[in-house]
Design a protein around this motif. Structure first.
Motif, short mmCIF file in Angstrom:
data_model
loop_
_atom_site.label_atom_id
_atom_site.label_comp_id
_atom_site.label_asym_id
_atom_site.label_seq_id
_atom_site.Cartn_x
_atom_site.Cartn_y
_atom_site.Cartn_z
N ASN A 146 0.80 -1.21 0.00
CA ASN A 146 0.00 0.00 0.00
C ASN A 146 0.84 1.27 0.00
O ASN A 146 0.29 2.37 -0.05
CB ASN A 146 -0.95 0.01 1.20
CG ASN A 146 -2.27 -0.65 0.88
OD1 ASN A 146 -3.10 -0.09 0.17
ND2 ASN A 146 -2.45 -1.87 1.37
N ARG A 219 -9.04 -5.63 5.78
CA ARG A 219 -8.27 -4.47 5.29
C ARG A 219 -7.66 -4.78 3.92
O ARG A 219 -7.55 -3.90 3.07
CB ARG A 219 -7.18 -4.10 6.29
CG ARG A 219 -6.47 -2.80 5.94
CD ARG A 219 -5.32 -2.49 6.89
NE ARG A 219 -5.75 -1.89 8.14
CZ ARG A 219 -4.91 -1.43 9.08
NH1 ARG A 219 -3.59 -1.55 8.89
NH2 ARG A 219 -5.36 -0.89 10.20
N THR A 220 -7.25 -6.03 3.70
CA THR A 220 -6.70 -6.42 2.40
C THR A 220 -7.74 -6.24 1.30
O THR A 220 -7.46 -5.61 0.26
CB THR A 220 -6.24 -7.89 2.45
OG1 THR A 220 -5.22 -8.04 3.44
CG2 THR A 220 -5.69 -8.32 1.10
N LEU A 222 -10.40 -4.43 1.38
CA LEU A 222 -10.72 -3.01 1.25
C LEU A 222 -9.73 -2.34 0.30
O LEU A 222 -10.11 -1.55 -0.56
CB LEU A 222 -10.67 -2.33 2.62
CG LEU A 222 -11.14 -0.87 2.65
CD1 LEU A 222 -12.66 -0.79 2.65
CD2 LEU A 222 -10.57 -0.15 3.88
N SER A 223 -8.44 -2.64 0.45
CA SER A 223 -7.41 -2.06 -0.41
C SER A 223 -7.59 -2.49 -1.86
O SER A 223 -7.21 -1.76 -2.79
CB SER A 223 -6.01 -2.46 0.07
OG SER A 223 -5.77 -1.97 1.37
N ALA A 230 -14.61 -7.55 1.96
CA ALA A 230 -14.06 -6.78 3.09
C ALA A 230 -15.08 -6.72 4.22
O ALA A 230 -14.74 -6.93 5.40
CB ALA A 230 -13.67 -5.38 2.63
N VAL A 331 -5.04 -2.98 13.07
CA VAL A 331 -6.47 -3.19 12.88
C VAL A 331 -7.19 -3.08 14.22
O VAL A 331 -6.68 -3.48 15.26
CB VAL A 331 -6.75 -4.56 12.21
CG1 VAL A 331 -6.36 -4.53 10.74
CG2 VAL A 331 -6.00 -5.69 12.93
N GLU A 335 -12.35 0.34 13.20
CA GLU A 335 -12.06 0.20 11.77
C GLU A 335 -12.90 -0.90 11.16
O GLU A 335 -13.43 -0.76 10.05
CB GLU A 335 -10.58 -0.07 11.54
CG GLU A 335 -10.21 -0.16 10.06
CD GLU A 335 -8.79 -0.67 9.80
OE1 GLU A 335 -8.42 -0.77 8.62
OE2 GLU A 335 -8.08 -0.98 10.78
N ILE A 339 -15.43 -0.60 8.07
CA ILE A 339 -15.28 -1.40 6.85
C ILE A 339 -16.58 -2.13 6.54
O ILE A 339 -17.04 -2.17 5.40
CB ILE A 339 -14.10 -2.38 6.98
CG1 ILE A 339 -12.76 -1.63 6.95
CG2 ILE A 339 -14.14 -3.43 5.87
CD1 ILE A 339 -11.54 -2.51 7.14
N ARG A 389 -14.77 7.58 8.97
CA ARG A 389 -13.41 7.03 8.98
C ARG A 389 -12.40 8.14 9.25
O ARG A 389 -11.43 7.94 9.98
CB ARG A 389 -13.09 6.35 7.63
CG ARG A 389 -13.73 4.98 7.46
CD ARG A 389 -13.33 4.35 6.13
NE ARG A 389 -11.90 4.06 6.07
CZ ARG A 389 -11.32 2.93 6.48
NH1 ARG A 389 -12.06 1.96 6.99
NH2 ARG A 389 -10.02 2.76 6.37
N LEU A 398 -3.70 6.07 8.35
CA LEU A 398 -4.60 5.23 7.55
C LEU A 398 -5.37 6.05 6.52
O LEU A 398 -5.86 5.49 5.52
CB LEU A 398 -5.56 4.47 8.46
CG LEU A 398 -4.91 3.43 9.38
CD1 LEU A 398 -5.95 2.81 10.29
CD2 LEU A 398 -4.19 2.36 8.58
N ASP A 402 -6.81 5.35 2.43
CA ASP A 402 -8.13 5.68 1.88
C ASP A 402 -7.99 6.60 0.68
O ASP A 402 -8.69 6.43 -0.33
CB ASP A 402 -8.98 6.36 2.95
CG ASP A 402 -9.57 5.38 3.94
OD1 ASP A 402 -9.49 4.16 3.69
OD2 ASP A 402 -10.12 5.82 4.96
#
Length: 453
Positions: A146, A219-220, A222-223, A230, A331, A335, A339, A389, A398, A402
Motif C-alpha cells: 500500500n 483491510r486487504t 478493502l485495499s 471486506a 487493525v 475500523e 469497513i 473514517r 490510515l 483511503d
C-alpha cells in the motif's frame, strides 16, 4: 552483501543442518533450534509492533501552510514526502519503513522455514508459531504494497510491479518485483492458511489471533476495492472482538485512557510515530468534520499552544495521552465496524450501514448530546461512512490508504493542494499515490525497478 535487509542481525539458524558431531554450541553464541526460540522471535515488540509512519505526513489529515517555523523543522526527506516530490531519498539515505517491514518479513521467513524442524516443542506449538509468522508476514506485506506499489486495479494488478516477494530466508534470491496481484494473492494465502491455527484469545495484542486474521483480510480486500468480501471478513472479526471504549468515561480525566497494548479496541497492535518526532497541525478540512461535542475532538486534539514548539491551529494528541505510547495503526474494532458499514452502503443497505455508524458514534458523545446520523440514499450513507473514517482514524496514517483507493473513484476522488515555503504543490487522482523505492536499495539490488511517478 547486496540485499534488502541492510540492518538485520543475521540469525544463526542456517547452521542447524550441520553434521551432528560438529553441532557444538560455542560460548556466548546461540543457535535457534528450540521451538521456544521461535516464539521468542515473535515476542520481539521492538520489531513486530513497528509500522510505517510516513503516511501520517503524506495524507490530508495535516496541513503546515500557516506554520513556517514547523516547515523549517522538517528534514529534506520529510519535506519531499510532505510535498509528494518525485524522489524522497538520495542513495545516502535509508527508508526506515522499507527496512523495518522487510526485516519483519525476513524474520518471519526464518520462522516458517525452520520452526517445524525445531526440538523440544509439540506439533501443535510449532504449527501455532508457524501460523503467527504467516500472519505477521502478511501484515508487513499489506503495508508495503500500500506504499511502494500502485493502487490495486483489476485491469493492472496482473502486470503492475508490486514488491520482491520473499518467502524464504535466502539472502541471495533474485529481488525482481512480483506483480501486485501475486503479492495480494500471497497475503490472502498466508492469512487464510494461518486462520485455523490462530488462537481465539491472545495474551496481548502484539500477537495475532483469529480476530486479527479476519481483520487483516478485511483491510486487504478493502485495499483491493472488493468491498463485499471486506465487509464479510470485518463482520467475522467483530464476532470475536467487538468491545468499544465509551469515551465519556475518559473526558476530564475521569479514568486514565488505556495504553495501546491494553486497549480492548486494538485487535492487533502496530505503532507509528510522528515523522521526525514533530507535532504537526491538523488540517482545517479535517477539523471542520467534527462538532465541538465530539469527544474524539476533545480527547484526541489539543490547541497548538499545548505543543512544543507551539503552532497555529490544533494538533493530534493521541500519542500524548500516555507519554511515549505512540499511535496505534493496527487493525481495530472501530475500523472493522466502518469497513463493514462501507461494504453495506456500497451494497445498497444504507439503513444497516447507518446503524453501525451510529452504534460507534454513540460511544463518542455524551448521551444527552448525541443525535443519530441519517442518510436518504446509499451514496449519502457511503459519504457518511468515509467522513466517519476520517474522524475515527485521524492521526494514524490510515487516511493515506483511503486516499489511494478512493482516487480510483471519480465521485470520491479529490485533488489535494498544499502550500509549502511559498510554493503550491498539487496531488491529483492517479498521480503520486505510490512511494518511490529507496534509491539505496535499487543501487544495491539493480533488479528492483523504480516506480514511475
Amino acid at each position: 552483501m547486496k540485499r534488502i535487509c541492510v540492518t538485520l542481525l543475521v540469525l544463526t539458524i542456517g547452521t542447524m543442518s550441520c553434521r551432528k558431531f560438529v553441532e557444538v554450541e560455542q560460548p556466548n553464541q546461540r543457535q535457534f533450534k528450540y521451538t521456544a526460540d521461535f516464539q521468542l522471535l515473535l515476542n520481539n515488540v521492538s520489531l513486530f509492533e513497528i509500522s510505517a509512519s510516513l503516511p501520517m505526513l503524506s495524507g490530508d489529515d495535516i496541513n503546515l501552510e500557516t506554520n513556517t517555523s514547523l516547515q523549517n523543522q522538517l528534514t529534506n526527506e520529510l519535506q519531499n514526502v510532505y510535498t509528494w516530490a518525485a524522489d524522497y531519498y538520495t542513495s545516502d539515505n535509508s527508508d526506515a519503513g522499507w527496512d523495518q517491514l522487510f526485516n519483519q518479513v525476513y524474520v518471519c521467513n526464518q520462522i516458517t522455514t525452520n520452526v517445524m524442524g525445531s526440538i523440544n516443542g509439540t506439533e501443535a506449538q510449532k504449527r501455532s508459531i508457524y501460523a503467527e509468522a504467516q500472519a505477521q508476514r502478511a501484515a508487513a506485506y499489506l503495508t508495503l504494497i500500500n506504499l511502494y506499489a500502485r493502487v490495486y486495479t483489476t485491469t493492472g494488478a496482473a502486470t503492475d510491479p508490486g514488491l520482491p516477494l520473499l518467502l524464504s530466508p535466502d539472502l541471495f534470491v533474485p529481488l525482481n518485483r512480483a506483480s501486485i496481484q501475486k503479492v495480494y494473492d500471497q497475503i490472502i494465502l498466508d492469512l487464510t492458511a494461518a486462520l485455523p491455527l490462530l488462537p481465539d484469545n491472545v495474551s496481548n495484542n502484539l500477537h495475532p489471533g483469529k480476530a486479527a486474521g479476519y481483520a487483516l483480510l478485511a483491510r486487504t480486500y478493502l485495499s483491493m476495492q472488493r468491498y463485499g468480501e471486506a465487509a464479510d471478513y470485518a463482520a467475522k472479526s467483530l464476532s470475536i472482538q467487538h468491545t468499544l471504549l465509551d469515551l465519556k468515561d475518559y473526558v476530564n480525566g475521569a479514568k486514565p485512557f488505556p495504553r495501546r497494548m491494553d486497549n480492548p479496541e486494538v485487535i492487533m497492535g502496530k505503532k507509528v510515530s510522528k515523522p521526525g518526532n514533530i507535532d504537526l497541525p491538523l488540517s482545517t478540512e479535517l477539523l471542520n468534520k467534527f462538532t465541538p461535542e465530539d469527544l474524539r475532538y476533545q480527547l484526541f486534539t489539543r490547541s497548538g499552544s499545548t505543543f512544543q514548539p507551539s503552532f497555529t491551529g490544533r494538533g493530534s494528541y493521541r500519542d500524548k495521552l500516555f507519554f511515549g505510547d505512540n499511535v496505534s495503526a493496527g487493525v481495530s474494532v472501530p475500523e472493522m465496524m466502518l469497513i463493514q458499514a462501507e461494504g453495506l452502503a456500497r451494497a445498497g443497505k444504507k439503513d444497516e450501514a447507518m446503524a453501525l455508524v451510529n452504534q460507534l458514534r454513540q460511544k463518542r458523545f455524551l448521551p444527552a448530546q448525541y443525535t443519530a446520523l441519517t442518510a436518504a440514499t446509499s451514496d449519502e450513507a457511503l459519504r457518511v461512512v468515509i467522513d466517519e473514517r476520517r474522524r475515527e482514524l485521524f492521526g494514524t496514517g490510515l487516511r493515506w490508504l483511503d486516499q489511494r483507493r478512493l482516487s480510483k473513484e471519480p465521485a470520491l476522488a479529490e485533488t489535494e493542494t498544499r502550500v509549502f515555503k511559498g510554493v503550491t504543490y498539487t496531488l491529483v487522482p492517479g498521480d503520486r499515490y505510490v512511494y518511490p523505492i529507496p534509491p539505496k536499495n535499487i543501487e544495491l539490488n539493480p533488479e528492483i525497478i523504480q516506480n514511475q511517478r
